[in-house]
Design a protein around this motif. Structure first.
Motif, PDB file in Angstrom:
ATOM      1  N   TYR A   1      49.473  37.259  42.523  1.00  0.00           N
ATOM      2  CA  TYR A   1      48.037  37.220  42.771  1.00  0.00           C
ATOM      3  C   TYR A   1      47.272  38.100  41.788  1.00  0.00           C
ATOM      4  O   TYR A   1      47.638  39.248  41.542  1.00  0.00           O
TER       5      TYR A   1
ATOM      6  N   ILE B   1      55.235  44.068  48.458  1.00  0.00           N
ATOM      7  CA  ILE B   1      55.301  42.609  48.325  1.00  0.00           C
ATOM      8  C   ILE B   1      56.465  42.208  47.436  1.00  0.00           C
ATOM      9  O   ILE B   1      57.197  41.245  47.723  1.00  0.00           O
TER      10      ILE B   1
ATOM     11  N   MET C   1      51.719  35.968  46.496  1.00  0.00           N
ATOM     12  CA  MET C   1      51.159  37.309  46.532  1.00  0.00           C
ATOM     13  C   MET C   1      51.659  38.164  45.374  1.00  0.00           C
ATOM     14  O   MET C   1      50.931  39.026  44.868  1.00  0.00           O
TER      15      MET C   1
ATOM     16  N   LEU D   1      40.534  38.067  47.920  1.00  0.00           N
ATOM     17  CA  LEU D   1      41.459  37.192  48.618  1.00  0.00           C
ATOM     18  C   LEU D   1      40.790  36.667  49.883  1.00  0.00           C
ATOM     19  O   LEU D   1      40.412  37.443  50.764  1.00  0.00           O
TER      20      LEU D   1
END
Length: 282
Positions: free
Chosen positions: A16, A76, A13, A22
């Motif tokens: 990403y 994240i 993540m 997603l």
């Protein structure tokens, strides 16, 4: 093990490539049911499309803006750093506390010193509920507009505070209580948007965006109106002048920030060699 899978998830993540959609499963087409399904390549206003796995597949983050994406990336990255500490941790006794820190709430009031306080109030409960719902639906526009200003970033705290009108007015007037007694019994619904500016930025002009937002809330939607029954206000409030009803979290955030600063200073002192240690080394 669980830690390995969690680290792999957060690592993927972190890297990403947003705004690539997603998906956790294949998008299923069922033409005979005639439901609209998300299609790759179709234009979307979302900065981070996340597609629902069940039919009909839709973009669950349709209104996701750049501000929300920056928060998602920061959280994240924080989670990935915590799991890296777990990977490097040699003391099993601290494992549980590290896992717990992964779920720690965000210290919103410790991150900002300036806020936009967005308030609405009405003379009857029905209009108050209607306008509070409208404000919740439209406040993302104000967040996106403020974030579009060069050198400015902001974040909405997704919680509503019930604040007495005299407290809200005192916050708006930078600590000076100028609210008339006739409004003391009125309760306002308040949202807070934290604002951060680039270093050296001395002035910030948001009047145009604020005016457009207030007009959108006051005159948008299908809610019946009468003059004087509903009001909406957007005000700049500094951290130390937050209303007491919202200061509980702010004070806790300030205390955590003070303790963290003291801990850093204590560690620095411990790392500095004492006079006896210098004499022994010499």
């Amino acid at each position: 093990d669980l830690a390995m899978h969690m680290r792999a998830f957060f690592q993927n993540m972190v890297q990403y490539p947003w705004p690539k959609p997603l998906c956790v499963d294949f998008i299923e087409e069922r033409e005979h049911l005639q439901f609209s399904v998300f299609k790759f390549g179709a234009p979307t206003p979302s900065s981070a499309p996340i597609i629902t796995p069940a039919y009909p597949s839709m973009n669950s983050t349709h209104n996701f803006g750049l501000a929300a994406l920056s928060i998602l990336k920061a959280e994240i990255s924080r989670g990935y750093a915590i799991l890296q500490n777990l990977h490097d941790e040699g003391d099993p006794g601290r494992t549980l506390s590290i896992w717990s820190s992964l779920l720690d709430p965000r210290d919103f009031f410790a991150e900002f010193k300036h806020f936009l306080m967005v308030t609405t109030w009405a003379r009857d409960e029905e209009r108050e509920a209607a306008y509070t719902g409208l404000l919740q639906a439209k406040i993302r526009f104000l967040v996106n507009w403020v974030n579009s200003v060069h050198g400015v970033s902001c974040c909405l705290w997704p919680r509503t505070y019930r604040i007495p009108a005299n407290e809200a007015e005192k916050a708006r007037s930078n600590g000076r209580n100028s609210r008339k007694a006739s409004r003391d019994e009125v309760v306002e619904n308040a949202f807070f948007i934290g604002i951060r500016t680039q270093r050296g930025m001395r002035s910030l002009e948001l009047g145009g965006h604020v005016g457009s937002f207030v007009n959108m809330v006051k005159y948008g939607g299908d809610i019946p109106r009468q003059d004087g029954t509903v009001n909406v206000a957007v005000s700049h409030v500094r951290l130390k002048y937050l209303p007491p009803s919202a200061l509980v979290e702010a004070r806790a955030a300030r205390e955590r920030r003070r303790r963290k600063k003291m801990l850093v200073q204590k560690k620095k002192k411990q790392q500095q060699p004492t006079l006896c240690q210098l004499l022994l080394l010499s």
